[in-house]
Design a protein around this motif. Structure first.
Motif, PDB file in Angstrom:
ATOM      1  N   THR A 176      53.580 -28.894 -28.181  1.00 13.02           N
ATOM      2  CA  THR A 176      53.963 -28.732 -26.773  1.00 13.02           C
ATOM      3  C   THR A 176      52.945 -29.322 -25.804  1.00 13.02           C
ATOM      4  OG1 THR A 176      52.953 -26.522 -26.722  1.00 13.02           O
ATOM      5  CG2 THR A 176      55.316 -26.668 -27.242  1.00 13.02           C
ATOM      6  N   HIS A 177      51.927 -29.996 -26.318  1.00 13.71           N
ATOM      7  CA  HIS A 177      50.931 -30.606 -25.442  1.00 13.71           C
ATOM      8  C   HIS A 177      51.414 -31.999 -25.039  1.00 13.71           C
ATOM      9  CE1 HIS A 177      47.198 -32.222 -23.850  1.00 13.71           C
ATOM     10  NE2 HIS A 177      46.692 -31.011 -23.885  1.00 13.71           N
ATOM     11  N   PRO A 178      51.512 -32.285 -23.720  1.00 17.40           N
ATOM     12  CA  PRO A 178      52.034 -33.593 -23.297  1.00 17.40           C
ATOM     13  C   PRO A 178      51.043 -34.716 -23.571  1.00 17.40           C
ATOM     14  CG  PRO A 178      51.276 -32.362 -21.392  1.00 17.40           C
ATOM     15  CD  PRO A 178      51.187 -31.431 -22.564  1.00 17.40           C
ATOM     16  N   PHE A 179      51.565 -35.872 -23.906  1.00 14.86           N
ATOM     17  CA  PHE A 179      50.793 -37.121 -24.006  1.00 14.86           C
ATOM     18  C   PHE A 179      49.756 -37.113 -25.126  1.00 14.86           C
ATOM     19  CE2 PHE A 179      51.498 -36.338 -19.351  1.00 14.86           C
ATOM     20  CZ  PHE A 179      52.664 -37.089 -19.278  1.00 14.86           C
ATOM     21  N   LEU A 180      49.926 -36.257 -26.128  1.00 12.56           N
ATOM     22  CA  LEU A 180      48.959 -36.209 -27.215  1.00 12.56           C
ATOM     23  C   LEU A 180      49.425 -37.078 -28.371  1.00 12.56           C
ATOM     24  CD1 LEU A 180      46.506 -33.815 -28.165  1.00 12.56           C
ATOM     25  CD2 LEU A 180      48.149 -34.060 -30.025  1.00 12.56           C
ATOM     26  N   HIS A 186      48.763 -25.215 -28.566  1.00 15.49           N
ATOM     27  CA  HIS A 186      49.799 -26.099 -28.019  1.00 15.49           C
ATOM     28  C   HIS A 186      49.893 -27.398 -28.828  1.00 15.49           C
ATOM     29  CE1 HIS A 186      50.368 -23.337 -24.853  1.00 15.49           C
ATOM     30  NE2 HIS A 186      49.359 -23.717 -24.084  1.00 15.49           N
ATOM     31  N   ILE A 187      48.741 -27.932 -29.230  1.00 19.49           N
ATOM     32  CA  ILE A 187      48.742 -29.150 -30.050  1.00 19.49           C
ATOM     33  C   ILE A 187      49.452 -28.880 -31.374  1.00 19.49           C
ATOM     34  CG2 ILE A 187      47.277 -30.759 -31.341  1.00 19.49           C
ATOM     35  CD1 ILE A 187      45.212 -30.433 -29.072  1.00 19.49           C
ATOM     36  N   PHE A 188      49.128 -27.747 -31.991  1.00 23.48           N
ATOM     37  CA  PHE A 188      49.762 -27.403 -33.261  1.00 23.48           C
ATOM     38  C   PHE A 188      51.272 -27.219 -33.098  1.00 23.48           C
ATOM     39  CE2 PHE A 188      51.228 -23.965 -36.127  1.00 23.48           C
ATOM     40  CZ  PHE A 188      51.130 -24.654 -37.328  1.00 23.48           C
ATOM     41  N   GLU A 189      51.680 -26.620 -31.985  1.00 21.93           N
ATOM     42  CA  GLU A 189      53.104 -26.364 -31.756  1.00 21.93           C
ATOM     43  C   GLU A 189      53.859 -27.616 -31.309  1.00 21.93           C
ATOM     44  OE1 GLU A 189      53.733 -21.948 -30.143  1.00 21.93           O
ATOM     45  OE2 GLU A 189      52.188 -23.027 -29.024  1.00 21.93           O
ATOM     46  N   VAL A 193      41.251 -33.416 -27.760  1.00 24.61           N
ATOM     47  CA  VAL A 193      42.521 -33.578 -27.054  1.00 24.61           C
ATOM     48  C   VAL A 193      42.819 -35.072 -26.913  1.00 24.61           C
ATOM     49  CG1 VAL A 193      43.833 -33.086 -24.962  1.00 24.61           C
ATOM     50  CG2 VAL A 193      42.147 -31.428 -25.796  1.00 24.61           C
ATOM     51  N   HIS A 194      41.968 -35.769 -26.169  1.00 21.92           N
ATOM     52  CA  HIS A 194      42.170 -37.202 -25.951  1.00 21.92           C
ATOM     53  C   HIS A 194      41.567 -38.052 -27.064  1.00 21.92           C
ATOM     54  CE1 HIS A 194      42.055 -35.371 -21.804  1.00 21.92           C
ATOM     55  NE2 HIS A 194      43.274 -35.864 -21.864  1.00 21.92           N
TER      56      HIS A 194
END
Length: 333
Positions: A47-51, A42-45, A110-111
């Protein structure tokens, strides 16, 4: 040292970064294996919120101690599993032992920057001895612990007719630890390749197009004793409630941004117990490692793909769009 950075959505590169600075109470670890999580895709795409980008991903980690930095119980060369959840230790949840849902929880990769690097420093309390399991298997403990935690949260009873909706890695973790707890496990998924893999792992599995058929109805009867949703799909999470019998438990393992909507009369009629399950604790990590040692989790069948560190910028984008037959990809350093 080398690290893999996601500079922006769709952009991965092997880069040089300074070695992390250690601090009192923390331990320096050389990373040996990294599991690629759905979160990483998701991070690569994008689509991860708030990253915030750039981000060094990686939170499913195993390694060996390089410098124990005076931490009791550790020595150079010790194999360890890394718990990636950084908790405050003093909020009400932490004081109750629920460090997995700390009010200010941060997950490395992530964070903050994570373990897709040659070395990392972590609090000594986040390192667990990986005695008696391979370092490759140690990199799978974290995702399996999420399933183990969900089953423990559910208070599943031996013999309980159990439904797991979603057979990605997290759903399979739930299925295995429900089985270990004595549950009679059935799995539902929409993807044909996931259904085939789930059946090959020994579980009864049904496609979503089979839920109105006689075979599934015979298993479901008036509803399951325990239902777990590991889909991360609002539609599925809303619908899974209707697989519960009266007096059943419904545990939400998958998470997604959005609102869940249930008809209140159905929740009350069934007198359901509805729980959320987030991350895992030391108890769950230990349970997973013990189960792997006993041969209760077929890790060789779960680790379907592997790659070297320098090929991550090539292989991870490919797997992002071609996941058929993929359960867990492991990066080897």
């Amino acid at each position: 040292m080398k690290a893999v950075s996601c500079a922006a959505p769709g952009e991965l590169a092997l880069i040089d970064i300074p070695a992390p600075q250690n601090q009192p109470g923390w331990v320096r670890v050389r990373i040996r294996h990294i599991g690629i999580c759905g979160t990483d895709y998701h991070i690569f795409e994008g689509t991860h919120p708030f990253l915030e980008y750039p981000r060094i991903m990686g939170h499913e980690l195993s390694g060996t101690v390089v410098d124990a930095n005076g931490a009791a119980g550790f020595a150079a060369g010790d194999p360890v599993v890394i718990n990636p959840y950084l908790n405050c230790g003093h909020c009400p949840a932490c004081l109750e032992g629920k460090t997995n849902c700390c009010e200010t929880l941060k997950v490395i990769g992530v964070h903050s920057d994570g373990g897709m690097a040659e070395e990392i420093v972590m609090p000594a309390g986040n390192l667990y001895p990986a005695t008696g399991i391979s370092l490759r298997d140690a990199a799978m403990v974290e995702f399996l612990a999420i399933g183990a935690h969900a089953v423990r949260r559910s208070e599943l009873k031996s013999g309980a007719r159990t439904l797991v909706v979603g057979s990605g890695p997290i759903g399979l973790g739930v299925a295995f630890f429900a089985k270990i707890a004595g549950g009679d496990v059935t799995v539902v998924d929409a993807a044909p390749d996931k259904l085939a893999a789930t059946r090959a792992l020994g579980f009864a599995a049904f496609g979503v197009d089979e839920l109105e058929g006689d075979a599934f109805k015979a298993v479901k009867r008036s509803g399951f004793d325990a239902v777990f949703d590991a889909t991360g799909s609002i539609r599925a999470m809303n619908a899974s409630l209707f697989h519960c019998r009266s007096g059943a438990s419904y545990t939400l393992v998958g998470v997604i941004k959005g609102d869940l909507v249930w008809p209140d009369p159905e929740v009350h009629r069934r007198e359901l117990t509805i729980r959320a399950s987030r991350n895992a604790t030391r108890q769950d990590f230990d349970h997973v490692m013990g189960s792997i040692r006993k041969g209760l989790v077929p890790t060789d069948k779960l680790a379907t793909h592997s790659t070297s560190f320098d090929r991550v910028p090539v292989d991870m984008p490919h797997w992002t769009h071609h996941r058929e037959g993929l359960i867990k990809a492991i990066i080897n350093l």
